[in-house]
Design an enzyme around this catalytic site. Structure first.
Site, PDB file in Angstrom:
ATOM      1  N   GLU A 147       0.869  -1.177   0.000  1.00  0.00           N
ATOM      2  CA  GLU A 147       0.000   0.000   0.000  1.00  0.00           C
ATOM      3  C   GLU A 147       0.903   1.223   0.000  1.00  0.00           C
ATOM      4  O   GLU A 147       1.859   1.288   0.784  1.00  0.00           O
ATOM      5  CB  GLU A 147      -0.888  -0.025   1.258  1.00  0.00           C
ATOM      6  CG  GLU A 147      -1.780   1.199   1.386  1.00  0.00           C
ATOM      7  CD  GLU A 147      -2.756   1.105   2.569  1.00  0.00           C
ATOM      8  OE1 GLU A 147      -2.626   0.166   3.390  1.00  0.00           O
ATOM      9  OE2 GLU A 147      -3.629   1.982   2.670  1.00  0.00           O
ATOM     10  N   GLU A 240      -9.284   9.711   5.045  1.00  0.00           N
ATOM     11  CA  GLU A 240      -9.454   8.733   6.130  1.00  0.00           C
ATOM     12  C   GLU A 240      -9.884   9.526   7.360  1.00  0.00           C
ATOM     13  O   GLU A 240      -9.103  10.325   7.890  1.00  0.00           O
ATOM     14  CB  GLU A 240      -8.133   8.018   6.423  1.00  0.00           C
ATOM     15  CG  GLU A 240      -7.757   6.972   5.396  1.00  0.00           C
ATOM     16  CD  GLU A 240      -6.499   6.195   5.812  1.00  0.00           C
ATOM     17  OE1 GLU A 240      -6.464   4.969   5.623  1.00  0.00           O
ATOM     18  OE2 GLU A 240      -5.541   6.827   6.304  1.00  0.00           O
TER      19      GLU A 240
END
Ligand SMILES: *[C@@H]1O[C@H](CO)[C@@H](O)[C@H](O)[C@H]1NC(C)=O
Ligand SMILES: *[C@@H]1O[C@H](CO)[C@@H](O)[C@H](O)[C@H]1NC(C)=O
Length: 258
Positions: A147, A240
């Site tokens: 990621e 996020e």
């Protein structure tokens, strides 16, 4: 839910049955209604907007809602309103996912042109970021192995890191890296499933980012452990959100892989 579907049908009906040919180019064939469902999706051009409120059950209350504002070519304008109270960890990553030209091997990617202009209003203190999130795999469409996060803003949050300074702050594996007109620190660690590389600005925020995201991948393949034989499976951008209340308005959002 029912009324949204009904609206979509009513909007489509005149198009299907009576649209004069000259209206077709002007008509926005995109759903601009507000969505708040935990896993709602809206497809617009080469993107899908994912509500992705994966940690919703960990909050004592709150939700993320989002809508597409407009689509022009590859440029998507969109808005995300969220509020989360209680619990721990990230509650939502409401994001714009690219659906085009993925699953190329990193060695075969020429560039990933990206532009993102955004502003945010908050009430009180928030814990969140504004970030691109990329994933790579050992095969096209395979399960994620790496990621890669590129944070355009850090609001009282922090990256995954395998090493920490004595004062408890995460310790970068590389510092003061110049990419795409900004200076970044790189953090590395594991989320339990993937290696996570996180580029964070050394200071401030990038509210009108414009650059080639492939330069971040090239840095990782030349100076870190990412292999050029990996395939780029996912490119997303969003916030996020862990706690607080915010409205994130993206006036420009565009990502194109070549
Ligand atoms: C969500 O809540 C569960 C149960 O309390 C907890 O085990 C888990 O660690 C939480 N997840 C996050 C990301 O905080
Ligand atoms: C990064 O740059 C800042 C500002 O120039 C400097 O103070 C710092 O020592 C640099 N960090 C490293 C690890 O070189």
């Amino acid at each position: 839910m029912f009324s949204k579907k009904l609206t979509a049908i009513l909007l489509l009906a005149p198009f299907v049955f009576a649209a004069p040919v000259e209206d077709v180019g002007k008509r926005q064939s995109v759903d601009t209604s507000q969505h708040c469902g935990q896993w709602d999706t809206v497809t617009a051009g080469q993107y899908t907007m994912y509500l992705d409120q994966w940690g919703k059950d960990n909050a004592s209350s709150g939700q993320s809602c989002a809508n597409v504002v407009s689509l022009s070519g590859t440029n998507l304008a969109w808005q995300n309103t969220w509020t989360w109270q209680g619990g721990s960890g990230v509650k939502s990553y409401t994001n714009i996912n690219l659906n085009a030209n993925l699953n190329k091997q990193l060695s075969a990617i020429q560039n990933i042109d990206a532009a993102w202009s955004w502003s945010q209003t908050t009430s009180g203190s928030i814990v969140a970021n504004v970030a691109y999130d990329l994933f790579t795999s050992s095969s096209a469409g395979g399960s994620n192995q790496n990621e890669i996060m590129i944070w355009l803003a850090n609001f009282n949050a922090g990256p995954i890191s395998s090493q920490y300074n004595s004062d408890g702050t995460p310790k970068p594996v590389a510092s003061n890296i110049s990419i795409a007109g900004h200076t970044w620190n790189l953090y590395s660690g594991s989320n339990g499933a993937n290696n996570v590389f996180s580029f964070l600005l050394t200071s401030g925020t990038a509210q009108s980012f414009s650059g080639d995201l492939n330069l971040f991948l090239k840095y990782l393949t030349s100076s870190q452990t990412l292999s050029t034989s990996q395939y780029l499976t996912t490119v997303q951008g969003g916030s996020e959100a862990t706690s607080g209340t915010a409205v994130l308005t993206s006036s420009t959002y565009s990502v194109t892989i070549a």
